[in-house]
Design a protein around this motif. Structure first.
Motif, PDB file in Angstrom:
ATOM      1  N   GLY A 142       0.827  -1.210   0.000  1.00 12.32           N
ATOM      2  CA  GLY A 142       0.000   0.000   0.000  1.00 12.32           C
ATOM      3  C   GLY A 142       0.855   1.251   0.000  1.00 12.32           C
ATOM      4  O   GLY A 142       1.840   1.347   0.742  1.00 12.32           O
ATOM      5  N   GLN A 143       0.476   2.214  -0.840  1.00  8.82           N
ATOM      6  CA  GLN A 143       1.290   3.404  -1.058  1.00  8.82           C
ATOM      7  C   GLN A 143       0.666   4.621  -0.382  1.00  8.82           C
ATOM      8  O   GLN A 143      -0.476   4.969  -0.676  1.00  8.82           O
ATOM      9  CB  GLN A 143       1.415   3.667  -2.565  1.00  8.82           C
ATOM     10  CG  GLN A 143       2.472   4.682  -2.934  1.00  8.82           C
ATOM     11  CD  GLN A 143       3.869   4.069  -2.902  1.00  8.82           C
ATOM     12  OE1 GLN A 143       4.039   2.897  -2.631  1.00  8.82           O
ATOM     13  NE2 GLN A 143       4.869   4.871  -3.165  1.00  8.82           N
ATOM     14  N   PRO A 144       1.389   5.284   0.523  1.00  2.69           N
ATOM     15  CA  PRO A 144       0.858   6.521   1.104  1.00  2.69           C
ATOM     16  C   PRO A 144       0.510   7.530   0.014  1.00  2.69           C
ATOM     17  O   PRO A 144       1.206   7.623  -1.007  1.00  2.69           O
ATOM     18  CB  PRO A 144       2.017   7.030   1.972  1.00  2.69           C
ATOM     19  CG  PRO A 144       2.828   5.812   2.283  1.00  2.69           C
ATOM     20  CD  PRO A 144       2.715   4.941   1.069  1.00  2.69           C
ATOM     21  N   PHE A 145      -0.575   8.248   0.239  1.00  3.17           N
ATOM     22  CA  PHE A 145      -1.058   9.277  -0.690  1.00  3.17           C
ATOM     23  C   PHE A 145      -1.514   8.700  -2.031  1.00  3.17           C
ATOM     24  O   PHE A 145      -1.707   9.433  -2.984  1.00  3.17           O
ATOM     25  CB  PHE A 145      -0.007  10.385  -0.885  1.00  3.17           C
ATOM     26  CG  PHE A 145       0.377  11.042   0.407  1.00  3.17           C
ATOM     27  CD1 PHE A 145      -0.486  11.920   1.026  1.00  3.17           C
ATOM     28  CD2 PHE A 145       1.584  10.758   1.024  1.00  3.17           C
ATOM     29  CE1 PHE A 145      -0.157  12.512   2.239  1.00  3.17           C
ATOM     30  CE2 PHE A 145       1.926  11.347   2.232  1.00  3.17           C
ATOM     31  CZ  PHE A 145       1.048  12.224   2.844  1.00  3.17           C
ATOM     32  N   ASN A 146      -1.660   7.393  -2.094  1.00  2.35           N
ATOM     33  CA  ASN A 146      -2.230   6.718  -3.260  1.00  2.35           C
ATOM     34  C   ASN A 146      -3.246   5.675  -2.792  1.00  2.35           C
ATOM     35  O   ASN A 146      -3.309   4.564  -3.314  1.00  2.35           O
ATOM     36  CB  ASN A 146      -1.120   6.024  -4.070  1.00  2.35           C
ATOM     37  CG  ASN A 146      -0.233   6.989  -4.812  1.00  2.35           C
ATOM     38  OD1 ASN A 146      -0.486   7.329  -5.955  1.00  2.35           O
ATOM     39  ND2 ASN A 146       0.823   7.431  -4.161  1.00  2.35           N
ATOM     40  N   GLU A 147      -4.038   6.053  -1.792  1.00  2.00           N
ATOM     41  CA  GLU A 147      -4.888   5.066  -1.138  1.00  2.00           C
ATOM     42  C   GLU A 147      -5.920   4.455  -2.083  1.00  2.00           C
ATOM     43  O   GLU A 147      -6.133   3.237  -2.088  1.00  2.00           O
ATOM     44  CB  GLU A 147      -5.618   5.684   0.062  1.00  2.00           C
ATOM     45  CG  GLU A 147      -4.711   6.112   1.197  1.00  2.00           C
ATOM     46  CD  GLU A 147      -4.368   7.600   1.150  1.00  2.00           C
ATOM     47  OE1 GLU A 147      -4.379   8.173   0.036  1.00  2.00           O
ATOM     48  OE2 GLU A 147      -4.100   8.182   2.202  1.00  2.00           O
ATOM     49  N   ALA A 148      -6.599   5.283  -2.882  1.00  2.00           N
ATOM     50  CA  ALA A 148      -7.651   4.767  -3.757  1.00  2.00           C
ATOM     51  C   ALA A 148      -7.067   3.850  -4.827  1.00  2.00           C
ATOM     52  O   ALA A 148      -7.618   2.780  -5.111  1.00  2.00           O
ATOM     53  CB  ALA A 148      -8.423   5.917  -4.398  1.00  2.00           C
ATOM     54  N   TYR A 149      -5.972   4.268  -5.423  1.00  2.00           N
ATOM     55  CA  TYR A 149      -5.332   3.442  -6.454  1.00  2.00           C
ATOM     56  C   TYR A 149      -4.833   2.133  -5.849  1.00  2.00           C
ATOM     57  O   TYR A 149      -5.021   1.052  -6.432  1.00  2.00           O
ATOM     58  CB  TYR A 149      -4.181   4.220  -7.088  1.00  2.00           C
ATOM     59  CG  TYR A 149      -3.495   3.488  -8.213  1.00  2.00           C
ATOM     60  CD1 TYR A 149      -4.140   3.288  -9.427  1.00  2.00           C
ATOM     61  CD2 TYR A 149      -2.201   2.993  -8.064  1.00  2.00           C
ATOM     62  CE1 TYR A 149      -3.514   2.605 -10.465  1.00  2.00           C
ATOM     63  CE2 TYR A 149      -1.565   2.323  -9.095  1.00  2.00           C
ATOM     64  CZ  TYR A 149      -2.229   2.128 -10.294  1.00  2.00           C
ATOM     65  OH  TYR A 149      -1.617   1.454 -11.314  1.00  2.00           O
ATOM     66  N   SER A 150      -4.210   2.209  -4.667  1.00  2.00           N
ATOM     67  CA  SER A 150      -3.756   0.990  -4.001  1.00  2.00           C
ATOM     68  C   SER A 150      -4.927   0.066  -3.712  1.00  2.00           C
ATOM     69  O   SER A 150      -4.850  -1.150  -3.932  1.00  2.00           O
ATOM     70  CB  SER A 150      -3.027   1.331  -2.693  1.00  2.00           C
ATOM     71  OG  SER A 150      -1.809   2.011  -2.941  1.00  2.00           O
ATOM     72  N   ALA A 151      -6.030   0.629  -3.225  1.00  2.00           N
ATOM     73  CA  ALA A 151      -7.199  -0.188  -2.903  1.00  2.00           C
ATOM     74  C   ALA A 151      -7.714  -0.907  -4.141  1.00  2.00           C
ATOM     75  O   ALA A 151      -8.066  -2.098  -4.090  1.00  2.00           O
ATOM     76  CB  ALA A 151      -8.296   0.686  -2.309  1.00  2.00           C
ATOM     77  N   ALA A 152      -7.783  -0.195  -5.266  1.00  2.00           N
ATOM     78  CA  ALA A 152      -8.266  -0.809  -6.501  1.00  2.00           C
ATOM     79  C   ALA A 152      -7.348  -1.939  -6.943  1.00  2.00           C
ATOM     80  O   ALA A 152      -7.816  -3.022  -7.349  1.00  2.00           O
ATOM     81  CB  ALA A 152      -8.380   0.247  -7.598  1.00  2.00           C
TER      82      ALA A 152
END
Length: 282
Positions: A142-152
């Motif tokens: 999981g990438q900080p400040f990329n939560e939505a993209y990581s979740a997808a």
């Protein structure tokens, strides 16, 4: 081999379409808006290959149905699907984004992948074909400040891992190709958004975001980036691999980056276990 690739107007999708055609595949190169196909057509002309460019919007069910029906009518088969289309969420944190923006990211990057795959699956079963999806290191770490993209991308990883043993029992090989940072694409780049504007919108998280950007731009990521053509080569190799693994990193850097998270780097152990659950054996 008849291959359908989504999101081919630029970036990894464009490079994969051209690379697959150069490898001898018949490529159905799809995109949401075919008026944006000039860059793809120019790259194909430069490579001396021909592509079948068609409209397919992964968030529009009728366009998916129409495209796959056209492939069935014109070619009589589909040997492989490459799920590449995706978007990036430019908002720095969950709190600073809107629910609409968060849902929109999941709609393209997760539900869009599933929507195309489920319509293509009968054709892939009939051909004993391949289902490839472009994942991301952000779908494993999981990438900080990329939560939505990581979740997808986490969702895509879980869905495809669960689907793979069942699909394999019916002759379809499922693989997730995992790139890291691709340096020569427009993905995740927004002309009106930069370090200053995002940090200004980060509220209490501004210092954390500044530190994150220092890391992204710092020496820790030297050697991390690949070109879209390098990623495309990995995708095409996986398409033609007689026994492809479930999870395929696109570089040694990617393999090292996800290693702390994965005890089963290529997914083989989980796939062997899951095949037993459905009576498919080892």
């Amino acid at each position: 081999m008849i291959v359908l690739i989504t999101g081919t107007s630029s970036g990894v999708g464009l490079a994969t379409a051209v690379t697959a055609a150069r490898a001898g595949c018949t490529v159905v190169a799809t995109m949401r808006d075919t008026s944006r196909s000039a860059e793809l057509r120019e790259a194909a002309d430069d490579a001396g290959v021909t592509l079948d460019v068609r409209r397919l919007d992964v968030t529009d069910g009728p366009s998916i149905d129409a495209c796959l029906a056209g492939v069935r009518q014109d070619y009589g088969r589909l040997d492989a699907l490459v799920n590449n289309a995706g978007v990036s969420n430019s908002d720095p944190t969950m709190e600073m984004s809107t629910m609409e923006a968060l849902r929109a990211t999941l709609e393209v990057d997760f539900f869009g992948v599933i929507a195309v795959s489920r319509v293509a699956m009968p054709l892939l079963r009939a051909a004993g074909g391949r289902l490839l999806t472009v994942g991301s290191v952000h779908g494993i770490v999981g990438q900080p400040f990329n939560e939505a993209y990581s979740a997808a991308k986490f969702a895509v990883e879980g869905f495809m891992e669960g689907l793979a043993p069942v699909a394999a029992a019916h002759g379809v090989r499922v693989s997730l190709v995992v790139p890291g940072f691709v340096r020569d694409t427009r993905f995740g780049r927004f002309p009106d958004i930069n370090r200053t504007t995002i940090q200004a919108a980060s509220g209490p998280y501004a210092p954390d975001f500044a530190a994150y950007l220092d890391w992204v731009c710092g020496p820790d990521l030297e050697g991390a980036g690949q070109s879209k053509w390098e990623v495309a080569q990995t995708l095409v190799r996986t398409l033609t691999d007689p026994d492809p693994p479930f999870r395929v990193p696109t570089s040694a850097w990617v393999a090292g980056y996800v290693k702390p998270k994965l005890a089963d780097p290529d997914g083989a152990a989980v796939q062997t276990l899951a095949r037993g659950w459905i009576g498919a054996g080892g």
